[in-house]
Design a protein around this motif. Structure first.
Motif, PDB file in Angstrom:
ATOM      1  N   MET A 114       0.827  -1.197   0.000  1.00 47.03           N
ATOM      2  CA  MET A 114       0.000   0.000   0.000  1.00 47.03           C
ATOM      3  C   MET A 114       0.870   1.260   0.000  1.00 47.03           C
ATOM      4  SD  MET A 114      -3.130  -1.158  -0.013  1.00 47.03           S
ATOM      5  CE  MET A 114      -4.248   0.073   0.685  1.00 47.03           C
ATOM      6  N   PRO A 115       0.307   2.424  -0.364  1.00 49.56           N
ATOM      7  CA  PRO A 115       1.081   3.665  -0.387  1.00 49.56           C
ATOM      8  C   PRO A 115       1.729   3.968   0.958  1.00 49.56           C
ATOM      9  CG  PRO A 115      -1.050   3.990  -1.437  1.00 49.56           C
ATOM     10  CD  PRO A 115      -1.085   2.629  -0.814  1.00 49.56           C
ATOM     11  N   GLY A 116       3.021   4.317   0.922  1.00 47.12           N
ATOM     12  CA  GLY A 116       3.743   4.664   2.132  1.00 47.12           C
ATOM     13  C   GLY A 116       4.175   3.502   2.984  1.00 47.12           C
ATOM     14  N   GLU A 117       3.803   2.282   2.618  1.00 41.92           N
ATOM     15  CA  GLU A 117       4.146   1.119   3.434  1.00 41.92           C
ATOM     16  C   GLU A 117       5.578   0.663   3.202  1.00 41.92           C
ATOM     17  OE1 GLU A 117       0.329  -1.605   4.548  1.00 41.92           O
ATOM     18  OE2 GLU A 117       1.224  -1.947   2.583  1.00 41.92           O
ATOM     19  N   ASP A 118       6.148   0.062   4.256  1.00 44.63           N
ATOM     20  CA  ASP A 118       7.432  -0.618   4.177  1.00 44.63           C
ATOM     21  C   ASP A 118       7.234  -2.092   4.511  1.00 44.63           C
ATOM     22  OD1 ASP A 118       8.703   1.745   3.632  1.00 44.63           O
ATOM     23  OD2 ASP A 118       9.415   2.069   5.677  1.00 44.63           O
ATOM     24  N   ALA A 119       7.837  -2.968   3.727  1.00 45.97           N
ATOM     25  CA  ALA A 119       7.942  -4.376   4.090  1.00 45.97           C
ATOM     26  C   ALA A 119       9.292  -4.538   4.778  1.00 45.97           C
ATOM     27  CB  ALA A 119       7.855  -5.264   2.859  1.00 45.97           C
ATOM     28  N   PRO A 120       9.343  -4.996   6.039  1.00 45.63           N
ATOM     29  CA  PRO A 120      10.571  -4.933   6.826  1.00 45.63           C
ATOM     30  C   PRO A 120      11.692  -5.809   6.268  1.00 45.63           C
ATOM     31  CG  PRO A 120       8.897  -6.193   7.980  1.00 45.63           C
ATOM     32  CD  PRO A 120       8.221  -5.576   6.800  1.00 45.63           C
ATOM     33  N   GLU A 121      12.894  -5.467   6.701  1.00 40.13           N
ATOM     34  CA  GLU A 121      14.093  -6.139   6.195  1.00 40.13           C
ATOM     35  C   GLU A 121      14.227  -7.537   6.796  1.00 40.13           C
ATOM     36  OE1 GLU A 121      18.365  -4.273   5.423  1.00 40.13           O
ATOM     37  OE2 GLU A 121      18.137  -4.885   7.519  1.00 40.13           O
ATOM     38  N   HIS A 122      14.580  -8.484   5.958  1.00 36.69           N
ATOM     39  CA  HIS A 122      14.925  -9.827   6.414  1.00 36.69           C
ATOM     40  C   HIS A 122      15.786 -10.492   5.343  1.00 36.69           C
ATOM     41  CE1 HIS A 122      10.895 -11.451   4.499  1.00 36.69           C
ATOM     42  NE2 HIS A 122      11.866 -11.435   3.600  1.00 36.69           N
ATOM     43  N   ARG A 123      16.226 -11.698   5.626  1.00 43.90           N
ATOM     44  CA  ARG A 123      16.954 -12.475   4.628  1.00 43.90           C
ATOM     45  C   ARG A 123      16.662 -13.950   4.826  1.00 43.90           C
ATOM     46  NH1 ARG A 123      23.453 -12.196   6.102  1.00 43.90           N
ATOM     47  NH2 ARG A 123      23.307 -12.815   8.301  1.00 43.90           N
ATOM     48  N   HIS A 124      16.856 -14.718   3.752  1.00 38.61           N
ATOM     49  CA  HIS A 124      16.574 -16.143   3.784  1.00 38.61           C
ATOM     50  C   HIS A 124      17.449 -16.825   2.741  1.00 38.61           C
ATOM     51  CE1 HIS A 124      14.120 -14.803   0.389  1.00 38.61           C
ATOM     52  NE2 HIS A 124      13.402 -14.066   1.228  1.00 38.61           N
ATOM     53  N   THR A 125      17.638 -18.122   2.908  1.00 41.14           N
ATOM     54  CA  THR A 125      18.471 -18.860   1.961  1.00 41.14           C
ATOM     55  C   THR A 125      17.751 -19.108   0.642  1.00 41.14           C
ATOM     56  OG1 THR A 125      17.744 -20.885   3.094  1.00 41.14           O
ATOM     57  CG2 THR A 125      19.918 -20.026   3.662  1.00 41.14           C
ATOM     58  N   GLN A 126      16.434 -18.966   0.619  1.00 33.82           N
ATOM     59  CA  GLN A 126      15.700 -19.165  -0.623  1.00 33.82           C
ATOM     60  C   GLN A 126      16.100 -18.105  -1.650  1.00 33.82           C
ATOM     61  OE1 GLN A 126      14.314 -19.059   2.378  1.00 33.82           O
ATOM     62  NE2 GLN A 126      13.130 -20.919   2.685  1.00 33.82           N
ATOM     63  N   ASN A 127      16.405 -18.545  -2.858  1.00 30.90           N
ATOM     64  CA  ASN A 127      16.649 -17.628  -3.967  1.00 30.90           C
ATOM     65  C   ASN A 127      15.314 -17.051  -4.423  1.00 30.90           C
ATOM     66  OD1 ASN A 127      19.626 -18.139  -4.556  1.00 30.90           O
ATOM     67  ND2 ASN A 127      18.802 -20.210  -4.587  1.00 30.90           N
ATOM     68  N   ALA A 128      15.337 -15.771  -4.828  1.00 27.43           N
ATOM     69  CA  ALA A 128      14.077 -15.080  -5.091  1.00 27.43           C
ATOM     70  C   ALA A 128      14.232 -14.106  -6.252  1.00 27.43           C
ATOM     71  CB  ALA A 128      13.620 -14.329  -3.838  1.00 27.43           C
ATOM     72  N   PHE A 129      13.078 -13.680  -6.783  1.00 31.36           N
ATOM     73  CA  PHE A 129      13.060 -12.582  -7.743  1.00 31.36           C
ATOM     74  C   PHE A 129      11.717 -11.892  -7.655  1.00 31.36           C
ATOM     75  CE2 PHE A 129      11.193 -16.031 -10.258  1.00 31.36           C
ATOM     76  CZ  PHE A 129      10.069 -15.401 -10.768  1.00 31.36           C
ATOM     77  N   GLN A 157      17.258 -11.820  -6.847  1.00 30.23           N
ATOM     78  CA  GLN A 157      17.895 -11.626  -5.549  1.00 30.23           C
ATOM     79  C   GLN A 157      18.321 -12.983  -5.000  1.00 30.23           C
ATOM     80  OE1 GLN A 157      15.581  -9.740  -2.204  1.00 30.23           O
ATOM     81  NE2 GLN A 157      16.328 -11.650  -1.320  1.00 30.23           N
ATOM     82  N   ALA A 158      19.627 -13.199  -4.949  1.00 30.29           N
ATOM     83  CA  ALA A 158      20.163 -14.466  -4.454  1.00 30.29           C
ATOM     84  C   ALA A 158      19.859 -14.635  -2.972  1.00 30.29           C
ATOM     85  CB  ALA A 158      21.668 -14.521  -4.694  1.00 30.29           C
ATOM     86  N   GLY A 159      19.869 -15.878  -2.530  1.00 28.71           N
ATOM     87  CA  GLY A 159      19.609 -16.175  -1.135  1.00 28.71           C
ATOM     88  C   GLY A 159      20.606 -15.521  -0.191  1.00 28.71           C
ATOM     89  N   TRP A 160      20.115 -15.224   1.022  1.00 27.66           N
ATOM     90  CA  TRP A 160      20.898 -14.709   2.152  1.00 27.66           C
ATOM     91  C   TRP A 160      21.367 -13.269   1.943  1.00 27.66           C
ATOM     92  CZ3 TRP A 160      19.505 -16.649   6.298  1.00 27.66           C
ATOM     93  CH2 TRP A 160      20.227 -16.529   7.489  1.00 27.66           C
ATOM     94  N   ASN A 161      20.576 -12.502   1.189  1.00 30.48           N
ATOM     95  CA  ASN A 161      20.799 -11.069   1.053  1.00 30.48           C
ATOM     96  C   ASN A 161      19.695 -10.331   1.804  1.00 30.48           C
ATOM     97  OD1 ASN A 161      23.061 -10.240  -0.919  1.00 30.48           O
ATOM     98  ND2 ASN A 161      22.083 -11.971  -1.953  1.00 30.48           N
ATOM     99  N   LEU A 162      20.079  -9.413   2.685  1.00 27.25           N
ATOM    100  CA  LEU A 162      19.093  -8.606   3.385  1.00 27.25           C
ATOM    101  C   LEU A 162      18.321  -7.750   2.386  1.00 27.25           C
ATOM    102  CD1 LEU A 162      21.267  -7.547   6.435  1.00 27.25           C
ATOM    103  CD2 LEU A 162      19.137  -8.875   6.568  1.00 27.25           C
ATOM    104  N   HIS A 163      17.004  -7.686   2.555  1.00 25.35           N
ATOM    105  CA  HIS A 163      16.191  -6.914   1.615  1.00 25.35           C
ATOM    106  C   HIS A 163      14.907  -6.442   2.283  1.00 25.35           C
ATOM    107  CE1 HIS A 163      14.889 -11.107   1.339  1.00 25.35           C
ATOM    108  NE2 HIS A 163      13.705 -10.663   0.945  1.00 25.35           N
ATOM    109  N   ALA A 164      14.448  -5.291   1.823  1.00 24.77           N
ATOM    110  CA  ALA A 164      13.193  -4.697   2.268  1.00 24.77           C
ATOM    111  C   ALA A 164      12.542  -4.045   1.054  1.00 24.77           C
ATOM    112  CB  ALA A 164      13.453  -3.665   3.362  1.00 24.77           C
ATOM    113  N   HIS A 165      11.293  -3.606   1.198  1.00 29.80           N
ATOM    114  CA  HIS A 165      10.599  -2.892   0.127  1.00 29.80           C
ATOM    115  C   HIS A 165       9.912  -1.676   0.715  1.00 29.80           C
ATOM    116  CE1 HIS A 165      11.193  -6.769  -1.708  1.00 29.80           C
ATOM    117  NE2 HIS A 165      10.189  -7.334  -1.067  1.00 29.80           N
ATOM    118  N   HIS A 166       9.788  -0.613  -0.076  1.00 29.28           N
ATOM    119  CA  HIS A 166       8.951   0.503   0.356  1.00 29.28           C
ATOM    120  C   HIS A 166       8.243   1.117  -0.840  1.00 29.28           C
ATOM    121  CE1 HIS A 166      11.294   4.216  -0.790  1.00 29.28           C
ATOM    122  NE2 HIS A 166      12.257   3.354  -0.879  1.00 29.28           N
ATOM    123  N   ASN A 167       7.011   1.559  -0.586  1.00 25.92           N
ATOM    124  CA  ASN A 167       6.171   2.142  -1.633  1.00 25.92           C
ATOM    125  C   ASN A 167       6.179   3.659  -1.469  1.00 25.92           C
ATOM    126  OD1 ASN A 167       4.258   2.927  -3.477  1.00 25.92           O
ATOM    127  ND2 ASN A 167       2.727   1.419  -2.870  1.00 25.92           N
TER     128      ASN A 167
END
Length: 386
Positions: A114-129, A157-167
């Motif tokens: 949603m507008p103004g939202e942040d998805a908090p930072e985390h990391r995991h071994t799963q590879n993602a895109f 985004q390879a596994g075990w990289n810290l990542h977050a999102h913001h709108n």
């Protein structure tokens, strides 16, 4: 001898070809196997060693507008934060027991911010895109590097990289996530870790190009300061303008009488790791396909499963004995060794390119690494795999 009440093993003596004749002695032998947690191969070989792959997944299609409507309702009702972490809604293949798995190895989900939202930072071994079929205004922050997400962009985004999102936009945005969650779940190899609760003000900046793109996003060129291969792509965004141009150039070369397309009227490109030329992620292959209007692709079978999303245009897709009409945003699953053919019915009214454009991801790197990959392409689906 009666069956053990505590043993999960159950073996039945049956009158069937290639099975021993049921006798009291055979029944007693089977009860002994059950008590000792043993299973004879001769009762299981048809399931364990079939003549060809028999996937537990089935072909299925999800319509994009329905997904968007449900995601929008979730946006009003479900917060994003620690615990839930992401407003991600996974595709559940109808024959995988209700698990949130698109195929036995691949996860696919619609994520909604949603507008103004942040998805908090985390990391995991799963590879993602992430892949964006429409919208703009969200930044994914990987290793504190803000990366813009726009229509047509592919963001590995390879596994075990810290990542977050913001709108940073004034309206919601949706995209699809692809991960190898089922593969790591079944192989019991996954790890997860929380990152910071909030990203910094500097990471809320909205640069036109991320640091990864400035360093790695130059075709045919790599920085000498970073020698050697990397297991996954250090380039965090592959831009639609480059993908679009590559696909159109293949079709233009075909028109001029030169080789370049996968088959007549069917252009395809693969996203690659600039340090190796191989797949962008160790367990996931990603491609983009463009099929001219009126063209039908030859049926293709592959070991391993795929998920497709229609980026633009309309068409008819046949997977095994199942056929659907598809339009922009629709997702569909191709299980292992199920024949796939695609007919483009795109036009200028529903496609910027005038063709059927599809994003695809698959588990092919896993099977190639294990020397188990096979492909068969034949209108009659006859002959040996090649």
């Amino acid at each position: 001898m009666t069956q053990s009440a505590t043993s999960p093993v159950r073996i039945e003596a049956v009158h069937a070809p290639d099975q021993p004749t049921p006798t009291p002695e055979l029944e007693a032998l089977y009860r002994g196997f059950e008590d000792e947690l043993l299973v004879p191969l001769w009762t299981e070989i048809g399931d364990l060693m079939p003549a060809h792959p028999q996937s537990k997944a089935t072909p299925h299609r999800w319509q994009w507008q329905t997904l968007l409507d449900l995601a929008d309702r979730a946006g009003d009702l479900v917060p994003v934060g620690r615990g839930g972490e992401r407003r991600a809604i996974a595709l559940a293949n109808p024959t995988l027991g209700g698990r949130p798995f698109a195929t036995p190895t691949l996860w696919a989900a619609i994520q909604y911010l949603m507008p103004g939202e942040d998805a908090p930072e985390h990391r995991h071994t799963q590879n993602a895109f992430r892949f964006v079929v429409e919208g703009e205004g969200v930044w994914t922050v990987v290793g504190r590097d803000p990366v813009p997400m726009n229509r047509g962009d592919f963001l590995p985004q390879a596994g075990w990289n810290l990542h977050a999102h913001h709108n940073a936009a004034a309206k919601p945005m949706a995209w699809i996530d692809g991960l190898d969650i089922p593969f790591q779940y079944y192989t019991e190899s996954q790890f997860f870790e929380f990152g910071r609760d909030e990203i910094s003000d500097a990471e809320r900046a909205t640069p036109e190009r991320s640091r990864s793109q400035r360093l790695w996003g130059h075709p045919g060129l790599r920085p000498v300061s970073v020698p050697g291969p990397m297991p996954a792509s250090p380039l965090l965004a592959y831009r639609w303008a480059d993908t679009d141009r590559a696909l159109q150039d293949q079709l233009d070369l075909e028109d001029e009488g030169y080789a370049g397309t996968l088959e007549l009227g069917h252009a395809a490109v693969r996203f690659t790791n600039p340090t190796t030329g191989g797949d962008v992620l160790p367990t996931i292959r990603t491609e983009f396909h463009r099929v001219r209007s009126g063209v039908e692709t030859a049926p293709r079978q592959e070991v391993g499963s795929s998920v497709f999303q229609v980026f633009d245009g309309a068409g008819t897709v046949t997977v095994g004995d199942t056929t659907w009409s598809v339009t922009r945003g629709d997702l569909f699953v191709v299980p292992s060794w199920q024949p796939l053919s695609i007919r483009s019915e795109a036009s200028a009214s529903d496609s910027d390119s005038g063709a059927l454009d599809l994003f695809r991801f698959s588990d092919s790197p896993i099977f190639e690494s294990l020397n188990l990959a096979r492909t068969s392409v034949s209108p009659a689906l006859e002959g040996l795999p090649r």
